[in-house]
Design a protein around this motif. Structure first.
Motif, PDB file in Angstrom:
ATOM      1  N   PHE A 158       7.370   8.841  -2.734  1.00 22.18           N
ATOM      2  CA  PHE A 158       6.248   9.722  -2.391  1.00 22.18           C
ATOM      3  C   PHE A 158       5.107   9.555  -3.394  1.00 22.18           C
ATOM      4  O   PHE A 158       3.935   9.567  -3.022  1.00 22.18           O
ATOM      5  N   ARG A 159       5.474   9.411  -4.667  1.00 21.65           N
ATOM      6  CA  ARG A 159       4.444   9.225  -5.686  1.00 21.65           C
ATOM      7  C   ARG A 159       3.687   7.907  -5.477  1.00 21.65           C
ATOM      8  O   ARG A 159       2.471   7.846  -5.619  1.00 21.65           O
ATOM      9  N   ALA A 160       4.438   6.869  -5.125  1.00 30.10           N
ATOM     10  CA  ALA A 160       3.839   5.550  -4.959  1.00 30.10           C
ATOM     11  C   ALA A 160       2.829   5.508  -3.820  1.00 30.10           C
ATOM     12  O   ALA A 160       1.822   4.797  -3.886  1.00 30.10           O
ATOM     13  N   ILE A 161       3.092   6.275  -2.762  1.00 25.03           N
ATOM     14  CA  ILE A 161       2.190   6.255  -1.609  1.00 25.03           C
ATOM     15  C   ILE A 161       1.174   7.391  -1.650  1.00 25.03           C
ATOM     16  O   ILE A 161       0.364   7.548  -0.744  1.00 25.03           O
ATOM     17  N   GLY A 162       1.221   8.186  -2.715  1.00 27.03           N
ATOM     18  CA  GLY A 162       0.249   9.260  -2.875  1.00 27.03           C
ATOM     19  C   GLY A 162       0.454  10.444  -1.959  1.00 27.03           C
ATOM     20  O   GLY A 162      -0.501  11.167  -1.646  1.00 27.03           O
ATOM     21  N   ALA A 163       1.709  10.674  -1.545  1.00 24.51           N
ATOM     22  CA  ALA A 163       2.011  11.810  -0.660  1.00 24.51           C
ATOM     23  C   ALA A 163       2.292  13.040  -1.525  1.00 24.51           C
ATOM     24  O   ALA A 163       3.433  13.362  -1.836  1.00 24.51           O
ATOM     25  N   ARG A 164       1.238  13.731  -1.906  1.00 23.52           N
ATOM     26  CA  ARG A 164       1.359  14.809  -2.894  1.00 23.52           C
ATOM     27  C   ARG A 164       2.115  16.028  -2.359  1.00 23.52           C
ATOM     28  O   ARG A 164       2.858  16.679  -3.092  1.00 23.52           O
ATOM     29  N   SER A 165       1.898  16.356  -1.093  1.00 20.49           N
ATOM     30  CA  SER A 165       2.601  17.501  -0.515  1.00 20.49           C
ATOM     31  C   SER A 165       4.109  17.260  -0.514  1.00 20.49           C
ATOM     32  O   SER A 165       4.896  18.124  -0.900  1.00 20.49           O
ATOM     33  N   GLU A 166       4.498  16.061  -0.077  1.00 18.03           N
ATOM     34  CA  GLU A 166       5.920  15.719  -0.024  1.00 18.03           C
ATOM     35  C   GLU A 166       6.505  15.576  -1.428  1.00 18.03           C
ATOM     36  O   GLU A 166       7.668  15.910  -1.664  1.00 18.03           O
ATOM     37  N   GLU A 167       5.688  15.100  -2.359  1.00 17.98           N
ATOM     38  CA  GLU A 167       6.132  15.022  -3.752  1.00 17.98           C
ATOM     39  C   GLU A 167       6.430  16.422  -4.278  1.00 17.98           C
ATOM     40  O   GLU A 167       7.464  16.658  -4.929  1.00 17.98           O
ATOM     41  N   ALA A 168       5.520  17.362  -4.007  1.00 23.01           N
ATOM     42  CA  ALA A 168       5.722  18.741  -4.454  1.00 23.01           C
ATOM     43  C   ALA A 168       6.974  19.337  -3.822  1.00 23.01           C
ATOM     44  O   ALA A 168       7.748  20.044  -4.492  1.00 23.01           O
ATOM     45  N   THR A 169       7.180  19.049  -2.547  1.00 26.51           N
ATOM     46  CA  THR A 169       8.364  19.557  -1.855  1.00 26.51           C
ATOM     47  C   THR A 169       9.635  19.012  -2.487  1.00 26.51           C
ATOM     48  O   THR A 169      10.619  19.736  -2.673  1.00 26.51           O
ATOM     49  N   THR A 170       9.623  17.733  -2.827  1.00 33.74           N
ATOM     50  CA  THR A 170      10.797  17.123  -3.447  1.00 33.74           C
ATOM     51  C   THR A 170      11.057  17.728  -4.821  1.00 33.74           C
ATOM     52  O   THR A 170      12.201  18.042  -5.177  1.00 33.74           O
ATOM     53  N   LEU A 171      10.004  17.929  -5.605  1.00 35.52           N
ATOM     54  CA  LEU A 171      10.150  18.564  -6.915  1.00 35.52           C
ATOM     55  C   LEU A 171      10.749  19.957  -6.785  1.00 35.52           C
ATOM     56  O   LEU A 171      11.620  20.360  -7.569  1.00 35.52           O
ATOM     57  N   THR A 172      10.285  20.702  -5.782  1.00 33.29           N
ATOM     58  CA  THR A 172      10.802  22.054  -5.564  1.00 33.29           C
ATOM     59  C   THR A 172      12.282  22.023  -5.197  1.00 33.29           C
ATOM     60  O   THR A 172      13.073  22.836  -5.682  1.00 33.29           O
ATOM     61  N   ASN A 173      12.648  21.075  -4.340  1.00 30.90           N
ATOM     62  CA  ASN A 173      14.052  20.970  -3.954  1.00 30.90           C
ATOM     63  C   ASN A 173      14.937  20.557  -5.126  1.00 30.90           C
ATOM     64  O   ASN A 173      16.068  21.041  -5.262  1.00 30.90           O
ATOM     65  N   ILE A 174      14.436  19.689  -5.993  1.00 30.44           N
ATOM     66  CA  ILE A 174      15.192  19.316  -7.192  1.00 30.44           C
ATOM     67  C   ILE A 174      15.377  20.550  -8.078  1.00 30.44           C
ATOM     68  O   ILE A 174      16.471  20.819  -8.588  1.00 30.44           O
ATOM     69  N   GLY A 175      14.292  21.307  -8.257  1.00 28.17           N
ATOM     70  CA  GLY A 175      14.389  22.526  -9.046  1.00 28.17           C
ATOM     71  C   GLY A 175      15.399  23.501  -8.468  1.00 28.17           C
ATOM     72  O   GLY A 175      16.174  24.128  -9.206  1.00 28.17           O
ATOM     73  N   ALA A 176      15.415  23.612  -7.149  1.00 28.76           N
ATOM     74  CA  ALA A 176      16.346  24.529  -6.490  1.00 28.76           C
ATOM     75  C   ALA A 176      17.789  24.108  -6.709  1.00 28.76           C
ATOM     76  O   ALA A 176      18.669  24.944  -6.909  1.00 28.76           O
ATOM     77  N   VAL A 177      18.050  22.810  -6.668  1.00 31.97           N
ATOM     78  CA  VAL A 177      19.410  22.320  -6.901  1.00 31.97           C
ATOM     79  C   VAL A 177      19.839  22.620  -8.333  1.00 31.97           C
ATOM     80  O   VAL A 177      20.952  23.103  -8.573  1.00 31.97           O
ATOM     81  N   TYR A 178      18.958  22.346  -9.282  1.00 30.65           N
ATOM     82  CA  TYR A 178      19.310  22.631 -10.676  1.00 30.65           C
ATOM     83  C   TYR A 178      19.549  24.123 -10.888  1.00 30.65           C
ATOM     84  O   TYR A 178      20.441  24.516 -11.648  1.00 30.65           O
ATOM     85  N   SER A 179      18.766  24.954 -10.210  1.00 32.03           N
ATOM     86  CA  SER A 179      18.979  26.395 -10.316  1.00 32.03           C
ATOM     87  C   SER A 179      20.355  26.772  -9.787  1.00 32.03           C
ATOM     88  O   SER A 179      21.085  27.557 -10.404  1.00 32.03           O
TER      89      SER A 179
END
Length: 335
Positions: A158-179
């Motif tokens: 997502f970062r490579a293709i500049g998909a910022r919304s999807e990047e943010a979503t992925t970051l949020t999901n990673i955070g949720a898993v760690y939580s």
């Protein structure tokens, strides 16, 4: 604490956008009969796909199940025509529908078929999205480490293709898993990356959900006042975008913090507001199966409410809190 991290898709449907096949110009001579057959097959597949999406949009269990054979028909036809991109997209539709129906393992089967196809044709955006969907389903199944593996693959794409919304979503999901894994500080690191991204792109739904997630983590860490600050930021955002489910969750979390702080009457106001939304939403669910599932998912809201009422009853036995608790218990059993 209603510590439900948002496993949301940031506005993306679980099913990929339909990619209707188009004739492709080629310098290679193709037999006209074969070309006509492929075109007819693609047209028939596109028709089945449209019919399937129309059923999908109805949202009921019956409609979702009726959509499945339409997508299976489209899948068969696209395979016969050699339309690999459309085949892969249709596989993701099927995976998405099975996920919504609660058949997570079946969903994984379809995503595992679409992923190598997208990779083979170099469709990086679709590859990244499929990895994200797969991670979400793995998380739903409790396979948190496996979910992290898929998210860690989708994030750089997502970062490579500049998909910022999807990047943010992925970051949020990673955070949720760690939580969920109890690694709260690590969860905060990822939420703190996704929050400014949501704000920068104007995704207020994502912003509101992430604010609630951060508040939940701080509450779990015992920092109740800090948690309340984030919940208080989330509430007007979720209301502004009409995210009623998130609003109900945030109100319940505020109630939980207020109760711990000893502000019982304020906590009561917040949880009653939350339950009012929950009950309003429940009446709008057409499918009895989905309504039952929804009902089961909010039982802890009712239990919190009943426990709070009984706590208030002990401090003020003559105010009828015990009667309200009995009424709430009955409402909690009413489907």
């Amino acid at each position: 604490m209603f510590n439900y991290a948002q496993w949301f898709l940031g506005g993306m449907s679980i099913a990929l956008l339909v990619q209707l096949s188009q004739p492709v110009a080629t310098a290679v001579s193709v037999d006209k009969g074969l070309q006509t057959a492929q075109t007819n097959s693609n047209d028939a597949a596109a028709k089945a796909l449209v019919e399937g999406t129309q059923l999908y949009q109805q949202g009921t269990t019956e409609a979702l199940r009726s959509a499945l054979p339409k997508f299976e028909q489209a899948l068969k036809l696209y395979r016969e025509a050699g339309a690999r991109s459309e085949e892969a997209s249709t596989l993701n539709w099927l995976g998405g529908i099975y996920s919504e129906l609660g058949e997570k393992q079946k969903a994984l089967e379809y995503f595992s078929q679409s992923l190598p196809l997208f990779r083979a044709i170099g469709a990086r955006s679709e590859e990244a999205t499929t990895l994200l969907f797969t991670g979400i389903v793995c998380s739903d199944l409790g396979e948190k480490q496996k979910a992290l593996e898929y998210f860690s693959q989708s994030l750089p794409l997502f970062r490579a293709i500049g998909a910022r919304s999807e990047e943010a979503t992925t970051l949020t999901n990673i955070g949720a898993v760690y939580s969920a894994l109890g690694e709260k500080q690590k969860a905060l690191e990822y939420f703190s990356q996704s929050l400014p991204m949501y704000r920068a792109i104007g995704d207020r739904r994502g912003e509101g959900g992430t604010l609630t997630n951060i508040g939940s983590v701080y509450s779990d860490l015992g920092e109740k006042q800090k948690a309340l600050e984030y919940f208080s930021q989330s509430l007007p955002v979720t209301r502004a975008v009409g995210d009623r489910i998130q609003e109900a969750l945030t109100l319940a979390n505020i109630a939980s913090v207020k109760r711990v702080q000893g502000n019982l009457t304020e906590a009561l106001t917040n949880i009653e507001s939350s339950l009012k939304i929950i009950e309003s939403l429940r009446t709008k669910i057409v499918s009895s199966e989905f309504r039952t599932s929804y009902f089961a998912s909010v039982q802890n809201y009712y239990q919190f409410y009943i426990d709070l009422l009984m706590q208030l009853h002990k401090t003020d036995p003559n105010s009828g809190y015990d009667i309200k608790a009995s009424e709430a218990s009955e409402r909690a059993r009413t489907r």
